[in-house]
Design a protein around this motif. Structure first.
Motif, mmCIF file in Angstrom:
data_model
loop_
_atom_site.group_PDB
_atom_site.id
_atom_site.type_symbol
_atom_site.label_atom_id
_atom_site.label_comp_id
_atom_site.label_asym_id
_atom_site.label_seq_id
_atom_site.Cartn_x
_atom_site.Cartn_y
_atom_site.Cartn_z
ATOM 1 N N ASP A 105 0.815 -1.211 0.000
ATOM 2 C CA ASP A 105 0.000 0.000 0.000
ATOM 3 C C ASP A 105 0.853 1.267 0.000
ATOM 4 O O ASP A 105 0.397 2.327 -0.434
ATOM 5 N N CYS A 106 2.070 1.160 0.515
ATOM 6 C CA CYS A 106 2.879 2.358 0.703
ATOM 7 C C CYS A 106 4.348 1.983 0.780
ATOM 8 O O CYS A 106 4.711 0.804 0.775
ATOM 9 N N SER A 107 5.183 3.001 0.872
ATOM 10 C CA SER A 107 6.628 2.807 0.989
ATOM 11 C C SER A 107 7.097 3.261 2.360
ATOM 12 O O SER A 107 6.493 4.149 2.990
ATOM 13 N N ALA A 108 8.177 2.652 2.844
ATOM 14 C CA ALA A 108 8.703 2.996 4.166
ATOM 15 C C ALA A 108 8.988 4.493 4.262
ATOM 16 O O ALA A 108 9.513 5.108 3.328
ATOM 17 N N GLY A 109 8.609 5.087 5.412
ATOM 18 C CA GLY A 109 8.851 6.507 5.641
ATOM 19 C C GLY A 109 7.686 7.404 5.273
ATOM 20 O O GLY A 109 7.728 8.611 5.532
ATOM 21 N N ASN B 204 12.929 6.319 14.408
ATOM 22 C CA ASN B 204 13.864 6.609 13.309
ATOM 23 C C ASN B 204 13.177 7.352 12.171
ATOM 24 O O ASN B 204 13.822 8.115 11.444
ATOM 25 N N ASN B 205 11.853 7.131 11.993
ATOM 26 C CA ASN B 205 11.111 7.767 10.899
ATOM 27 C C ASN B 205 10.358 9.026 11.343
ATOM 28 O O ASN B 205 9.674 9.643 10.523
ATOM 29 N N LEU B 206 10.471 9.379 12.605
ATOM 30 C CA LEU B 206 9.685 10.494 13.135
ATOM 31 C C LEU B 206 10.246 11.841 12.673
ATOM 32 O O LEU B 206 11.455 12.082 12.733
ATOM 33 N N THR B 207 9.345 12.668 12.185
ATOM 34 C CA THR B 207 9.659 14.078 11.909
ATOM 35 C C THR B 207 8.641 14.898 12.681
ATOM 36 O O THR B 207 7.432 14.818 12.426
ATOM 37 N N LEU B 208 9.131 15.669 13.659
ATOM 38 C CA LEU B 208 8.220 16.375 14.569
ATOM 39 C C LEU B 208 8.905 17.636 15.087
ATOM 40 O O LEU B 208 10.114 17.618 15.374
ATOM 41 N N CYS B 209 8.094 18.674 15.188
ATOM 42 C CA CYS B 209 8.585 19.956 15.705
ATOM 43 C C CYS B 209 9.793 20.467 14.918
ATOM 44 O O CYS B 209 10.703 21.105 15.467
ATOM 45 N N GLY B 210 9.837 20.134 13.658
ATOM 46 C CA GLY B 210 10.927 20.596 12.807
ATOM 47 C C GLY B 210 12.175 19.751 12.899
ATOM 48 O O GLY B 210 13.202 20.089 12.297
#
Length: 419
Positions: free
Chosen positions: A232-236, A304-310
């Motif tokens: 359904d999707c790709s990692a990340g 490892n994949n988290l993008t948060l608060c810049g």
């Protein structure tokens, strides 16, 4: 006296000649009679041979001409009388010739002339065959190109007789007389080339009429086609889903979308992630704990994949970093009496690591972050690598669980160094 002797001698000679002549005639007569008898014997043997030829076995359904009659080979393999040929017998077919006014109706009239009764040839001891011969053309068993079920076979009609058409592996349809096709909905028989899904997310493939395991479907099985779904999707990848009132952030886990967390402050559609604040504690920046439960491997991937608060340089904390979040439990706080640290991860290090009383539901937990429950660390038990460490903030205890198991109380919180 001499003259008398001569006369008697002459008379005797005459009598002898007459006698021999009669014997010769008798012998001739006898020879002629013998020849006559021999010829009679030959004639008798010929008739006998002809009768034997007439009674020889034959193939059922054949016809032949005998004088002005048509004879038929019955189902017993014996020649029997069929019809008297009023218009002659066709030697190529063995059947009666018909007149121009009745070309399609064979003459099956029996001969009732008593003068010709000696010519009739009957089936030896079987009057029923003589009266009702098994004639597939005048008495066909069936209509050509029709079908019927017979035991495990489908039969077709050929030249008025039933013949096996094919063996029915899945039964015979009595309404059509033909074999049933394989039922793709059951486990016994199928149409070669078909696929179907099972409850265990596997695709089955039909080969030679039987279902065989084809492959496990890691992303699910497509019911309409019976084949495995693509990823359904790709990692990340992340995406927003749910309603405007309760938006949810989803992330891609091994090709499948999994719930990441509920976005109480809204979801950013461009990133697929929640709007929320991060927390600075001492010299570390912490993310809120994940909404979904995870095992330790998934917790590592989550951070490892988290993008948060810049920021995108998050990681899963080790046991030393995780202990800095404990408050109000001196034995397990950083520097407390519990011997478990990043430098001591064996079973021998577990002493005084679960001494604080459990906090009742609704009260503040032992965590500097909001909420209680279990948070995974990145630390692995040194004497049993199947287990990973974590902190249970409801009691401020330090424990370990199998790292590949997902439990209903285990979450992840991510950390990074403050700038």
């Amino acid at each position: 006296m001499k003259k008398l002797f001569v006369k008697l001698s002459v008379l005797a000679a005459i009598l002898l000649i007459v006698s021999c002549g009669g014997n010769t005639q008798n012998k001739s007569d006898n020879n002629e009679a013998s020849d006559s008898n021999d010829n009679g014997a030959e004639t008798s043997d010929s008739d006998k041979n002809q009768e034997e030829n007439e009674s020889q076995t034959c193939e059922s359904g054949q016809f032949k001409c005998v004088d002005s009659e048509s004879h038929y080979c019955n189902s017993f393999g014996t020649w029997v009388y069929d019809a008297r040929c009023e218009n002659g017998c066709d030697p190529s077919t063995g059947k009666s010739l018909t007149n121009s006014e009745n070309d399609e109706i064979p003459d099956t009239t029996t001969d009732t002339d008593p003068d010709n009764s000696d010519d009739d040839v009957t089936d030896s001891g079987n009057d029923s065959d003589s009266e009702n011969p098994d004639d597939s053309e005048t008495h066909p068993e069936c209509s050509d190109n029709s079908f019927r079920c017979q035991n495990e076979f489908s039969q077709t009609c050929n030249s008025g007789k039933w013949q096996d058409f094919e063996e029915c592996s899945y039964g015979c349809n009595t309404s059509t007389g033909k074999c049933k096709q394989a039922d793709d909905s059951n486990d016994f028989g199928c149409t070669t080339g078909k696929h179907k899904c099972t409850a265990a997310n596997s695709s089955f493939y039909c080969q030679d009429g039987f279902w065989t395991t084809y492959e496990y479907c890691p992303y699910g099985c497509d019911l309409p086609t019976g084949e495995c779904k693509p990823a359904d999707c790709s990692a990340g990848e992340y995406q927003c889903n749910g309603s405007e009132t309760y938006p949810v952030s989803y992330y891609c886990n091994k090709g499948l979308w999994r719930m990441y967390e509920t976005c109480y402050e809204g979801c950013i559609s461009s990133t697929g992630k929640c709007k929320k604040s991060c927390y600075k504690i001492d010299n570390k920046i912490w993310s809120p704990s994940s909404v979904s439960t995870v095992n330790q491997e998934e917790a590592l991937e989550y951070c490892n994949n988290l993008t948060l608060c810049g920021y995108s340089d998050w990681h899963l904390p080790n046991i030393d970093e995780l202990r800095t979040l404990i408050k109000d439990c001196p034995s397990t706080e950083t520097g407390g009496s519990c011997g478990v640290t990043e430098n001591c991860l064996s079973s021998s290090c577990w002493n005084d690591c679960s001494s604080c009383p459990e906090i009742s539901s609704g009260e503040q937990s032992y965590s500097k972050l909001s909420g209680g429950g279990w948070l995974w660390s990145s630390s692995i038990k040194s004497d049993d690598p199947d287990y990973a460490l974590g902190v249970f903030f409801t009691t401020a205890s330090i424990g370990f669980y199998r790292k590949n198991d997902r439990y209903v109380w285990m979450y992840a919180a991510c950390v990074r160094n403050a700038d």
